[in-house]
Design an enzyme around this catalytic site. Structure first.
Site, PDB file in Angstrom:
ATOM      1  N   ASP A  62      -8.153  -6.287  -5.265  1.00  0.00           N
ATOM      2  CA  ASP A  62      -7.906  -4.999  -4.618  1.00  0.00           C
ATOM      3  C   ASP A  62      -8.634  -3.892  -5.373  1.00  0.00           C
ATOM      4  O   ASP A  62      -8.554  -3.806  -6.603  1.00  0.00           O
ATOM      5  CB  ASP A  62      -6.401  -4.721  -4.594  1.00  0.00           C
ATOM      6  CG  ASP A  62      -6.023  -3.558  -3.697  1.00  0.00           C
ATOM      7  OD1 ASP A  62      -6.926  -2.939  -3.101  1.00  0.00           O
ATOM      8  OD2 ASP A  62      -4.823  -3.270  -3.586  1.00  0.00           O
ATOM      9  N   HIS A  67      -6.114  -6.424  -1.019  1.00  0.00           N
ATOM     10  CA  HIS A  67      -5.059  -5.449  -0.752  1.00  0.00           C
ATOM     11  C   HIS A  67      -3.924  -6.043   0.081  1.00  0.00           C
ATOM     12  O   HIS A  67      -2.769  -5.688  -0.109  1.00  0.00           O
ATOM     13  CB  HIS A  67      -5.680  -4.255  -0.032  1.00  0.00           C
ATOM     14  CG  HIS A  67      -4.816  -3.040   0.013  1.00  0.00           C
ATOM     15  ND1 HIS A  67      -4.343  -2.421  -1.121  1.00  0.00           N
ATOM     16  CD2 HIS A  67      -4.339  -2.319   1.061  1.00  0.00           C
ATOM     17  CE1 HIS A  67      -3.619  -1.367  -0.775  1.00  0.00           C
ATOM     18  NE2 HIS A  67      -3.592  -1.295   0.541  1.00  0.00           N
ATOM     19  N   SER A  92       0.822  -1.197   0.000  1.00  0.00           N
ATOM     20  CA  SER A  92       0.000   0.000   0.000  1.00  0.00           C
ATOM     21  C   SER A  92       0.873   1.272   0.000  1.00  0.00           C
ATOM     22  O   SER A  92       1.801   1.386  -0.799  1.00  0.00           O
ATOM     23  CB  SER A  92      -0.956  -0.040   1.195  1.00  0.00           C
ATOM     24  OG  SER A  92      -1.958   0.928   1.085  1.00  0.00           O
TER      25      SER A  92
END
Length: 432
Positions: free
Chosen positions: A351, A411, A151
């Site tokens: 994601d 994610h 991320s």
């Protein structure tokens, strides 16, 4: 007062085989800016730890704790319930978790001026920590050193990798820097937003009216970025997520097949900082993990200052970085590739916050001279180690760049597809 079962768990944790195979400490990287690191030595039956690489793991946010979430929810030797993790990365590498930026997790700022406000400061802080770490732990100076990220951690990892590359060449950091892996990374925020509507519509999560609403909101963000109004762009990005949320009845940004938990949905009373904290930092500081970190783990570590709470400054970390949040770092990736650094991009199929289409978009715009040849390659399928004969990922690689498409993952890839993530780690670090 800790429940009896927590006390029992703590005793097990402290007397486990990990005892003596861990280390942790603080480094004051600037006046009043203290960063916490936690190291696990590789634990492999057939290979000694000195013959395996060192991996630095960087969490997202900014403000997500690697020593907490990355460690106990994704790749560390123990789960949140302090049970052995079958797909722990410690099987294949020594793993260094760092709570960064300053104020994240057990790291802390003594005054408001000590919080980082941009990724450049984050990178310089990490360089100070790494110089201290490699000086203290000289056994790691000669093993391959990789940076893995997730991320917003990917944005930080890119900038940190550039600083590490410079420091190694100048002789101010002694390590064997072997490469960086950018997982579901916030490298080109605008690209992610532009294609979010397309992905959500193609997944039957938006109707035509919803697609129009999302595209209009994304266009406003695009305009702010093009005008270099990055704080405004961050606020408008939050608005875009609310539009997606409203039109999809609360799709989970971390996995498009699930719904957003009620406690993360927008409220009329939220400003954009508190809203983004609710959506993107709260999952990294869930109550059960906070109880573990601020209870048994804090006691085990024994060096956390009395006035420091794990995650207590997370919102201030995000707020301080909000003006830099939407600034892209694609140019930094180009500079890494030009310098010969091994760069890997990997992304989860499910994601939404950092969608794979958006990752492919910025990759196709790289100025790297190997890009034309990379684009001509077909990808190769990889079996899921947990389900032989079932495809778990695709990948392709050319010279010093690689891309992994991880299937059935959102994610947090190691949390969703642990065996596949471990296999990818071994491939990137050339162990298979």
């Amino acid at each position: 007062c800790l429940p009896v079962w927590w006390i029992s768990v703590l005793i097990v944790c402290l007397s486990s085989p990990l005892a003596g195979r861990e280390a942790w400490n603080y480094v004051e990287v600037r006046d009043g800016a203290h960063m916490f690191w936690w190291l696990y030595y590789a634990d492999c039956q057939s290979v000694q730890s000195r013959d395996l690489p060192l991996v630095l793991w960087l969490q997202g946010g900014p403000g997500g704790s690697g020593t907490g979430f990355g460690n106990f929810e994704e790749i560390g030797p123990l789960t949140r319930d302090l049970e052995p993790r079958k797909s722990s990365w410690v099987q294949a590498a020594s793993v260094l978790f760092v709570d960064n930026p300053v104020g994240t997790g057990f790291s802390y700022a003594q005054n408001p001026e000590a919080f980082a406000t941009d990724v450049s400061t984050v990178a310089s802080d990490m360089l100070v920590l790494l110089q201290s770490f490699f000086t203290e732990r000289t056994e790691f100076q000669s093993v391959p050193f990789y940076i893995f990220s997730e991320s917003y951690g990917g944005k930080m990892a890119a900038a940190i990798s550039l600083e590490v590359t410079k420091a190694v060449s100048q002789g101010t950091l002694k390590c064997v820097f072997a490469g960086v892996a950018l997982g579901d990374s916030w490298i080109s925020p605008l690209g992610e937003l532009v294609l979010r509507g397309v992905l959500t519509r193609s997944s039957s999560l938006l109707d035509d009216f919803g697609l129009q609403d999302v595209n209009a909101a994304a266009a406003a963000v695009k305009q702010a970025v093009e005008q270099q109004q990055f704080l405004k762009a961050t606020e408008l990005w939050s608005v875009t997520e609310t539009v997606v949320e409203q039109n999809t009845n609360g799709v989970n940004f971390y996995n498009i097949l699930t719904q957003q938990p009620d406690d993360r949905l927008s409220s009329p009373d939220d400003d954009f900082i508190s809203l983004q904290t609710r959506r993107h930092l709260r999952p990294l500081y869930r109550q059960s993990l906070s109880e573990l970190m601020n209870g048994p783990i804090r006691k085990k570590l024994g060096i956390v200052p009395q006035n420091v709470t794990w995650g207590g400054q997370a919102e201030q970390v995000f707020s301080s970085m909000s003006g830099d949040f939407m600034r892209p770092v694609v140019d930094v990736v180009d500079r890494l590739l030009a310098a010969g650094v091994n760069v890997t991009v990997y992304n989860g199929q499910l994601d939404l916050i950092v969608d794979t289409l958006g990752q492919e978009l910025w990759v196709k715009r790289l100025k790297w001279d190997g890009l034309p040849a990379f684009n001509q390659l077909r990808w190769t399928a990889l079996d899921d180690p947990a389900s032989p004969g079932v495809t778990g990922a695709f990948y392709k690689t050319y010279k010093n760049f690689a891309f992994y498409w991880i299937l059935k993952a959102g994610h947090m890839i190691p949390a969703d597809q642990g065996p596949m993530a471990l296999q990818m780690l071994k491939m990137i670090t050339q162990q298979v």
